[in-house]
Design an enzyme around this catalytic site. Structure first.
Site, PDB file in Angstrom:
ATOM      1  N   HIS A  72      39.808  34.802  57.140  1.00 29.92           N
ATOM      2  CA  HIS A  72      38.472  35.315  57.470  1.00 29.92           C
ATOM      3  C   HIS A  72      37.413  34.344  56.955  1.00 29.92           C
ATOM      4  O   HIS A  72      37.438  33.971  55.792  1.00 29.92           O
ATOM      5  CB  HIS A  72      38.233  36.684  56.838  1.00 29.92           C
ATOM      6  CG  HIS A  72      39.019  37.781  57.502  1.00 29.92           C
ATOM      7  ND1 HIS A  72      38.738  39.114  57.308  1.00 29.92           N
ATOM      8  CD2 HIS A  72      40.068  37.739  58.360  1.00 29.92           C
ATOM      9  CE1 HIS A  72      39.582  39.844  58.028  1.00 29.92           C
ATOM     10  NE2 HIS A  72      40.401  39.029  58.655  1.00 29.92           N
ATOM     11  N   TYR A 200      31.636  46.131  54.362  1.00 32.43           N
ATOM     12  CA  TYR A 200      31.248  46.887  53.170  1.00 32.43           C
ATOM     13  C   TYR A 200      29.968  47.638  53.501  1.00 32.43           C
ATOM     14  O   TYR A 200      28.987  47.014  53.932  1.00 32.43           O
ATOM     15  CB  TYR A 200      30.945  45.943  52.008  1.00 32.43           C
ATOM     16  CG  TYR A 200      32.169  45.306  51.377  1.00 32.43           C
ATOM     17  CD1 TYR A 200      32.778  45.875  50.273  1.00 32.43           C
ATOM     18  CD2 TYR A 200      32.702  44.115  51.884  1.00 32.43           C
ATOM     19  CE1 TYR A 200      33.893  45.288  49.678  1.00 32.43           C
ATOM     20  CE2 TYR A 200      33.813  43.524  51.294  1.00 32.43           C
ATOM     21  CZ  TYR A 200      34.402  44.114  50.189  1.00 32.43           C
ATOM     22  OH  TYR A 200      35.497  43.535  49.605  1.00 32.43           O
ATOM     23  N   PRO A 292      37.226  47.659  42.327  1.00 31.24           N
ATOM     24  CA  PRO A 292      37.792  46.909  43.460  1.00 31.24           C
ATOM     25  C   PRO A 292      36.770  46.352  44.452  1.00 31.24           C
ATOM     26  O   PRO A 292      37.148  45.601  45.358  1.00 31.24           O
ATOM     27  CB  PRO A 292      38.698  47.937  44.149  1.00 31.24           C
ATOM     28  CG  PRO A 292      38.208  49.268  43.709  1.00 31.24           C
ATOM     29  CD  PRO A 292      37.608  49.091  42.362  1.00 31.24           C
ATOM     30  N   LYS A 296      38.651  41.432  43.381  1.00 29.24           N
ATOM     31  CA  LYS A 296      38.938  40.396  42.380  1.00 29.24           C
ATOM     32  C   LYS A 296      40.178  40.631  41.522  1.00 29.24           C
ATOM     33  O   LYS A 296      40.668  39.696  40.874  1.00 29.24           O
ATOM     34  CB  LYS A 296      37.723  40.237  41.445  1.00 29.24           C
ATOM     35  CG  LYS A 296      36.524  39.591  42.103  1.00 29.24           C
ATOM     36  CD  LYS A 296      36.772  38.116  42.386  1.00 29.24           C
ATOM     37  CE  LYS A 296      35.858  37.562  43.426  1.00 29.24           C
ATOM     38  NZ  LYS A 296      36.512  36.865  44.512  1.00 29.24           N
ATOM     39  N   TYR A 384      32.741  35.541  46.247  1.00 33.43           N
ATOM     40  CA  TYR A 384      33.738  36.322  46.993  1.00 33.43           C
ATOM     41  C   TYR A 384      34.953  35.470  47.333  1.00 33.43           C
ATOM     42  O   TYR A 384      36.098  35.933  47.242  1.00 33.43           O
ATOM     43  CB  TYR A 384      33.107  36.920  48.259  1.00 33.43           C
ATOM     44  CG  TYR A 384      33.938  38.037  48.844  1.00 33.43           C
ATOM     45  CD1 TYR A 384      33.710  39.370  48.486  1.00 33.43           C
ATOM     46  CD2 TYR A 384      34.975  37.769  49.731  1.00 33.43           C
ATOM     47  CE1 TYR A 384      34.489  40.398  49.001  1.00 33.43           C
ATOM     48  CE2 TYR A 384      35.766  38.787  50.253  1.00 33.43           C
ATOM     49  CZ  TYR A 384      35.518  40.098  49.883  1.00 33.43           C
ATOM     50  OH  TYR A 384      36.297  41.117  50.380  1.00 33.43           O
TER      51      TYR A 384
HETATM   52  P1  RFL Z   1      50.094  45.678  38.019  1.00 32.18           P
HETATM   53  O1  RFL Z   1      50.097  45.465  39.485  1.00 32.18           O
HETATM   54  O2  RFL Z   1      49.563  46.969  37.511  1.00 32.18           O
HETATM   55  O3  RFL Z   1      51.592  45.467  37.507  1.00 32.18           O
HETATM   56  C1  RFL Z   1      51.971  45.772  36.185  1.00 32.18           C
HETATM   57  C2  RFL Z   1      53.464  46.040  36.172  1.00 32.18           C
HETATM   58  O4  RFL Z   1      53.888  46.260  34.836  1.00 32.18           O
HETATM   59  C3  RFL Z   1      54.779  47.358  34.804  1.00 32.18           C
HETATM   60  N1  RFL Z   1      54.740  47.947  33.446  1.00 32.18           N
HETATM   61  C4  RFL Z   1      55.685  47.741  32.518  1.00 32.18           C
HETATM   62  N2  RFL Z   1      56.819  47.049  32.559  1.00 32.18           N
HETATM   63  C5  RFL Z   1      57.576  47.026  31.437  1.00 32.18           C
HETATM   64  N3  RFL Z   1      57.237  47.685  30.303  1.00 32.18           N
HETATM   65  C6  RFL Z   1      56.093  48.403  30.222  1.00 32.18           C
HETATM   66  N4  RFL Z   1      55.771  49.028  29.102  1.00 32.18           N
HETATM   67  C7  RFL Z   1      55.271  48.455  31.369  1.00 32.18           C
HETATM   68  N5  RFL Z   1      54.088  49.044  31.654  1.00 32.18           N
HETATM   69  C8  RFL Z   1      53.793  48.731  32.902  1.00 32.18           C
HETATM   70  C9  RFL Z   1      54.270  48.287  35.891  1.00 32.18           C
HETATM   71  O5  RFL Z   1      55.281  49.185  36.345  1.00 32.18           O
HETATM   72  C10 RFL Z   1      53.838  47.295  36.950  1.00 32.18           C
HETATM   73  O6  RFL Z   1      54.868  47.001  37.864  1.00 32.18           O
HETATM   74  O7  RFL Z   1      49.287  44.539  37.289  1.00 32.18           O
HETATM   75  P2  RFL Z   1      49.100  42.951  37.611  1.00 32.18           P
HETATM   76  O8  RFL Z   1      50.419  42.311  37.865  1.00 32.18           O
HETATM   77  O9  RFL Z   1      48.208  42.438  36.562  1.00 32.18           O
HETATM   78  O10 RFL Z   1      48.335  42.932  39.029  1.00 32.18           O
HETATM   79  C11 RFL Z   1      47.010  43.396  39.127  1.00 32.18           C
HETATM   80  C12 RFL Z   1      46.734  43.931  40.522  1.00 32.18           C
HETATM   81  O11 RFL Z   1      47.758  44.864  40.867  1.00 32.18           O
HETATM   82  C13 RFL Z   1      45.352  44.594  40.622  1.00 32.18           C
HETATM   83  O12 RFL Z   1      44.403  43.878  39.895  1.00 32.18           O
HETATM   84  C14 RFL Z   1      44.858  44.693  42.094  1.00 32.18           C
HETATM   85  O13 RFL Z   1      45.658  45.580  42.828  1.00 32.18           O
HETATM   86  C15 RFL Z   1      43.402  45.158  42.129  1.00 32.18           C
HETATM   87  N6  RFL Z   1      42.901  45.359  43.500  1.00 32.18           N
HETATM   88  C16 RFL Z   1      42.487  44.290  44.269  1.00 32.18           C
HETATM   89  N7  RFL Z   1      42.575  43.028  43.795  1.00 32.18           N
HETATM   90  C17 RFL Z   1      42.229  41.966  44.592  1.00 32.18           C
HETATM   91  O14 RFL Z   1      42.286  40.824  44.128  1.00 32.18           O
HETATM   92  N8  RFL Z   1      41.812  42.113  45.896  1.00 32.18           N
HETATM   93  C18 RFL Z   1      41.702  43.348  46.443  1.00 32.18           C
HETATM   94  O15 RFL Z   1      41.382  43.447  47.626  1.00 32.18           O
HETATM   95  C19 RFL Z   1      42.022  44.504  45.618  1.00 32.18           C
HETATM   96  N9  RFL Z   1      41.930  45.751  46.111  1.00 32.18           N
HETATM   97  C20 RFL Z   1      42.803  46.649  44.024  1.00 32.18           C
HETATM   98  C21 RFL Z   1      42.310  46.813  45.351  1.00 32.18           C
HETATM   99  C22 RFL Z   1      43.179  47.766  43.276  1.00 32.18           C
HETATM  100  C23 RFL Z   1      43.069  49.026  43.829  1.00 32.18           C
HETATM  101  N10 RFL Z   1      43.453  50.122  43.048  1.00 32.18           N
HETATM  102  C24 RFL Z   1      44.543  50.944  43.380  1.00 32.18           C
HETATM  103  C25 RFL Z   1      42.890  50.259  41.731  1.00 32.18           C
HETATM  104  C26 RFL Z   1      42.191  48.074  45.902  1.00 32.18           C
HETATM  105  C27 RFL Z   1      42.536  49.184  45.144  1.00 32.18           C
HETATM  106  C28 RFL Z   1      42.363  50.550  45.761  1.00 32.18           C
HETATM  107  C1  PHB Z   2      41.804  46.279  50.722  1.00 32.29           C
HETATM  108  O1  PHB Z   2      41.990  45.804  51.857  1.00 32.29           O
HETATM  109  O2  PHB Z   2      42.597  47.082  50.225  1.00 32.29           O
HETATM  110  C2  PHB Z   2      40.586  45.878  49.977  1.00 32.29           C
HETATM  111  C3  PHB Z   2      39.753  44.911  50.510  1.00 32.29           C
HETATM  112  C4  PHB Z   2      38.589  44.565  49.823  1.00 32.29           C
HETATM  113  C5  PHB Z   2      38.294  45.183  48.618  1.00 32.29           C
HETATM  114  C6  PHB Z   2      39.154  46.122  48.088  1.00 32.29           C
HETATM  115  C7  PHB Z   2      40.305  46.488  48.767  1.00 32.29           C
HETATM  116  O3  PHB Z   2      37.149  44.841  47.980  1.00 32.29           O
END
Ligand code: RFL
Ligand code: PHB
Length: 389
Positions: A72, A200, A292, A296, A384
């Site tokens: 994009h 957005y 979110p 980031k 971004y």
């Molecule tokens: P995770 O993905 O939470 O993984 C951590 C892992 O550790 C395990 N764990 C353990 N394992 C062993 N012993 C323990 N005591 C443990 N405790 C926990 C867990 O089971 C898990 O598997 O962290 P990590 O790897 O740092 O990754 C971070 C990302 O997952 C997170 O920042 C993103 O999903 C945030 N996020 C977004 N980030 C982006 O860069 N672009 C996006 O578009 C974006 N959209 C989002 C998002 C997060 C969202 N939510 C659900 C908050 C959209 C949403 C809705």
């Molecule tokens: C997503 O596609 O899940 C998404 C995209 C942009 C955001 C957060 C989540 O800022």
């Protein structure tokens, strides 16, 4: 057992570090408390910065990302009545890639398993000790047996609910945390996306986001009170509310269908005071949570891994501790820049139940200035698409 590096957590941060260490022939064990299927079922991020993409490609797990990810060159913003585009290509000479976190994670698990990497699932009661000494230990239970791993470095990639961040003594007293009174209700549906790029929206009824995973899979979010529950939201109710949050000429194009996933994510912010102590480093959500809105979280996990990997290689190959000592300061600099951007996007685009009318007017004015100022659009585009490492 003995290894050079123990990685705690098999989410994006832990997996990316594992791939990089494997390629560098640095010995590691990754321990995850859940099953692989559970990790792969979490629908989360969708937007990847170039730096994240490059790291995945460099480590040899970027083939599907390159063929299936959507490039994009910009993003749309809207209010209840207005609609405009910001062009990343022109303003920052950069793009983003839309490719789901589930897919990124799947690609890395497949590669690590094919390479025969040491991955342990369903590890319970994980604990870290001795990280202030040169020989830390990680202990855990698996199928009724307690195991102990001696190592040189422990990397806590165990997310916000993990155990690693509280092993760093200053974090207990001096981290930065705020729970926002809002959440995102998100759905995934097998329908074509609303537009060619993300939208957005700051509407009179609250924030909405139109995102996607592919040409046939859409991801939508609406702002709801943090106390809401997905059970109160039938698909029909969701689609009706979503339509009201975009201008009519946009929402009239929306194709609806049954949701295949529906969940609520609370919006919170958290930054550790320190991302390391002795031989323990934190990467990703274990060290920080950004709301979110700026997309980031996953990208910050990738930049942390970039710095942590450099520090680990310096230690393992040259017995030089400087990288380990400087890791927290270096990583936190980029974290705070991303936090500022995510905070700004969040406040500009959401309606806060506790905010006064003056603040609402200021935020409306921010968005209207963004619409009219190329300088502001340039700053947004640079942030971004991803600040340099
Ligand atoms: P995770 O993905 O939470 O993984 C951590 C892992 O550790 C395990 N764990 C353990 N394992 C062993 N012993 C323990 N005591 C443990 N405790 C926990 C867990 O089971 C898990 O598997 O962290 P990590 O790897 O740092 O990754 C971070 C990302 O997952 C997170 O920042 C993103 O999903 C945030 N996020 C977004 N980030 C982006 O860069 N672009 C996006 O578009 C974006 N959209 C989002 C998002 C997060 C969202 N939510 C659900 C908050 C959209 C949403 C809705
Ligand atoms: C997503 O596609 O899940 C998404 C995209 C942009 C955001 C957060 C989540 O800022």
């Amino acid at each position: 057992m003995r290894t050079q590096v123990v990685i705690i957590g098999g989410g994006p941060a832990g997996l990316l570090l594992a791939c990089k260490l494997f390629k560098k022939q640095i010995d590691f064990i990754l321990i995850e408390q859940r099953t692989k299927e559970y990790v792969l079922s979490r629908i989360r991020a969708g937007v990847l910065e170039t730096g994240t993409v490059n790291q995945l490609v460099d480590v040899g797990v970027g083939d599907r990302l390159k063929s299936e990810g959507q490039i994009h060159g910009g993003v749309y913003f809207s209010t209840s009545y207005d609609f405009f585009h910001i062009n990343f290509r022109q303003l920052a000479n950069k793009t983003i890639t839309v490719y789901g976190q589930t897919e990124v994670t799947r690609d890395m698990y497949e590669a690590l398993e094919a390479w025969g990497a040491n991955l342990i699932f369903e590890a319970k009661g994980v604990d870290i000790s001795g990280h202030q000494s040169p020989q830390p230990k990680v202990t855990y239970d698996n199928e009724g047996t307690r195991y102990e791993i001696k190592c040189d470095i422990v990397v806590g990639c165990d997310g916000f609910h993990g155990i690693s961040k509280n092993k760093i003594s200053v974090n207990a007293e001096h981290s930065y945390f705020a729970q926002l009174p809002i959440g995102w209700l998100g759905i995934l549906s097998e329908t074509p996306p609303l537009k060619d790029e993300l939208i957005y929206s700051r509407s009179d009824r609250g924030f909405a986001l139109a995102s996607m995973r592919s040409d046939t899979l859409s991801r939508y979010y609406v702002q709801v009170p943090v106390t809401e529950s997905p059970e109160n939201w039938s698909d029909d109710r969701f689609w009706e509310e979503l339509k009201l949050r975009f201008p009519v000429h946009i929402s009239s194009e929306l194709e609806t269908g049954p949701s295949i996933e529906k969940s609520i994510a609370p919006l919170r912010t958290y930054v550790s005071k320190s991302m390391s102590e002795g031989r323990l480093l934190l990467c990703g959500d274990s060290a920080h949570i950004v709301p979110p809105t700026g997309a980031k979280g996953l990208n910050l996990a990738a930049s942390d891994v970039y710095y942590a990997y450099e520090a680990i290689v310096e230690h393992v190959n040259n017995n030089n501790q400087t990288g380990l000592k400087n890791y927290s300061e270096k990583a936190l600099k980029r974290v705070w820049k991303s936090m500022r951007f995510s905070w700004w996007m969040t406040h500009m685009l959401h309606l806060f139940p506790d905010s006064d009318r003056f603040t609402e007017k200021i935020m409306e004015s921010e968005l209207s200035q963004l619409r009219n100022s190329i300088s502001m659009q340039k700053v947004l585009s640079e942030n971004y698409t991803g600040l340099p490492y």
